[in-house]
Design a protein around this motif. Sequence first.
Motif, short mmCIF file in Angstrom:
data_model
loop_
_atom_site.label_atom_id
_atom_site.label_comp_id
_atom_site.label_asym_id
_atom_site.label_seq_id
_atom_site.Cartn_x
_atom_site.Cartn_y
_atom_site.Cartn_z
N LEU A 326 58.52 78.13 9.55
CA LEU A 326 57.87 77.33 10.58
C LEU A 326 57.05 78.20 11.53
O LEU A 326 55.96 77.80 11.98
N MET A 327 57.55 79.40 11.81
CA MET A 327 56.80 80.32 12.66
C MET A 327 55.51 80.74 11.97
O MET A 327 54.44 80.83 12.62
N PHE A 328 55.54 80.97 10.67
CA PHE A 328 54.34 81.35 9.92
C PHE A 328 53.31 80.23 9.99
O PHE A 328 52.12 80.47 10.21
N LEU A 329 53.75 78.99 9.75
CA LEU A 329 52.82 77.87 9.77
C LEU A 329 52.26 77.63 11.18
O LEU A 329 51.10 77.26 11.34
N ARG A 330 53.09 77.88 12.20
CA ARG A 330 52.59 77.74 13.57
C ARG A 330 51.50 78.77 13.84
O ARG A 330 50.49 78.48 14.51
N ASP A 331 51.69 79.97 13.33
CA ASP A 331 50.68 81.02 13.52
C ASP A 331 49.38 80.71 12.77
O ASP A 331 48.32 81.23 13.14
N ARG A 332 49.46 79.86 11.74
CA ARG A 332 48.25 79.49 11.01
C ARG A 332 47.49 78.35 11.70
O ARG A 332 46.47 77.89 11.19
N GLY A 333 47.98 77.90 12.85
CA GLY A 333 47.25 76.92 13.63
C GLY A 333 47.78 75.50 13.59
O GLY A 333 47.17 74.60 14.19
N PHE A 334 48.88 75.26 12.88
CA PHE A 334 49.44 73.91 12.83
C PHE A 334 50.12 73.58 14.16
O PHE A 334 50.88 74.38 14.71
N SER A 335 49.87 72.38 14.65
CA SER A 335 50.49 71.93 15.90
C SER A 335 51.92 71.48 15.63
O SER A 335 52.36 71.37 14.48
#
Length: 480
Positions: A326-335
Amino acid sequence: MQATGAETRDWMQDCFAVHHALMATLCGQPAFLKDLQRRTIKRTCIAGACKHQATKQLKIRLNSSQMLWWILETLQPSFSCVAHSTGTPSLQVLPHYKGEQDFASMLRLVTTSLCLRCQHVTALPFKLRPHATLSSIENQQTVEALYDLSVDLQKVRKLKGWVLRQSPAYTKEVAGLLKDMGATGPIIAHILAIHPEAVLCDPEHIQTQRDLWMSVCPSQKELVGIIEKFPASFFTSSSHHDNQRNNIAYFQSLNLNKRIITKLMATAPQSFSRPVEQNQMMVHTLRQTYQELGGEEANMKIWLQKLLSQNPFVLLKPPEVLRQNLMFLRDRGFSTVELLQLLTKLRGVVTELNPESMHRSLAFSQNTISCSEAVLRGIILKCPALLYFPESTLGERFEGLIRAGISMSQITETPTVLELTTQIVHYRIQRLKARGYDIRTGSLDVLNGTKKDFEMSFGRLQLRRQRPLFNPVAPLKVDD
């Protein structure tokens, strides 16, 4: 000197005694036996004063034992083999042994010689034989009981033959308990054929298991159906009873549906055989993540049940894996809203991923589509499968769609078509083409979905062709 008829017959008996002793001694050595079977066996005659009748008997007995000639070649201490000028092998008997003790010594010597000549067989003392162990003998009571139950013994021997050599076994008792639960004869035979270890379970242990399962299973009929499909989940070690009981109580405290708990026990029994604290930690992480991403408390129970039913193995993963992904996806710009949407759509598969594999898949998709990060995020929200498909799979599917005449803009508009294999896409395109539907200019939505979904879409398309839409209030075109 040459042997008389009587000596020949005695010699033949000794030779076959050697043969049978060697076969018993070396039983269970496949490399050695295959080497024996590959050798060419030649007919052998006794030269000299041997009568015709004795020679005929020798030929018959030699033909019935395809490995005897090679064994005789090793009997140098007691026999010497010579050949006629015609090339036909013959035997000249040199009886160097006298009495039973000397003959026993010869057997030991020949056995050791053969063992040393085989690279894969270690020389053993004469009294120590590989097959002379309790584990190599089948439990006849178990075999007979399984036979009476019409169990496929050939299948059991092929897959799990070690079960038939165990003692004690409770075949009749286990079959009786299954019958008491409502299992029919064919069902009992099927269960014991695919999971014969069940006969090694103590009847008291099985009764305890039945009580545990019935605390969440609606009926014994459904329990029998579960055992038939997942016998290994029911016939588990008795040391897991306490963990099973504690885990059942914990999931019941979460107000989860009993069918969901039963499905978890059947498909992921490891989750119930381990300490309850590990499941509590993972469930706490899932609930906390759901709340942090903006999920409503009122919907948490439904969300959790759906997640666990879609991927029961999510409980077996460390909580850190979920947080890292989830941290990786958050860093890719997902809200946070988009992350909750992804977490729900991925159906628990998010715990099967890792940042490195997701990075490679996203980079490959972005390079293939030639789009921005924002466009890529939109595509991922429509088709989360792009996160876990490897580059080889993605490359094959992109290439298959392009070769079928589908443009990249069509793919980005309906990216869920990438969830289908290339073979399925080509098959569906051919069926649509036969009905006059041009996939290159039409929508790709008709390709999507399961087989049932496609058949429904295809049926509607066919119906529209047979019955064109008619608007009764539209003006009619008439010639002046």
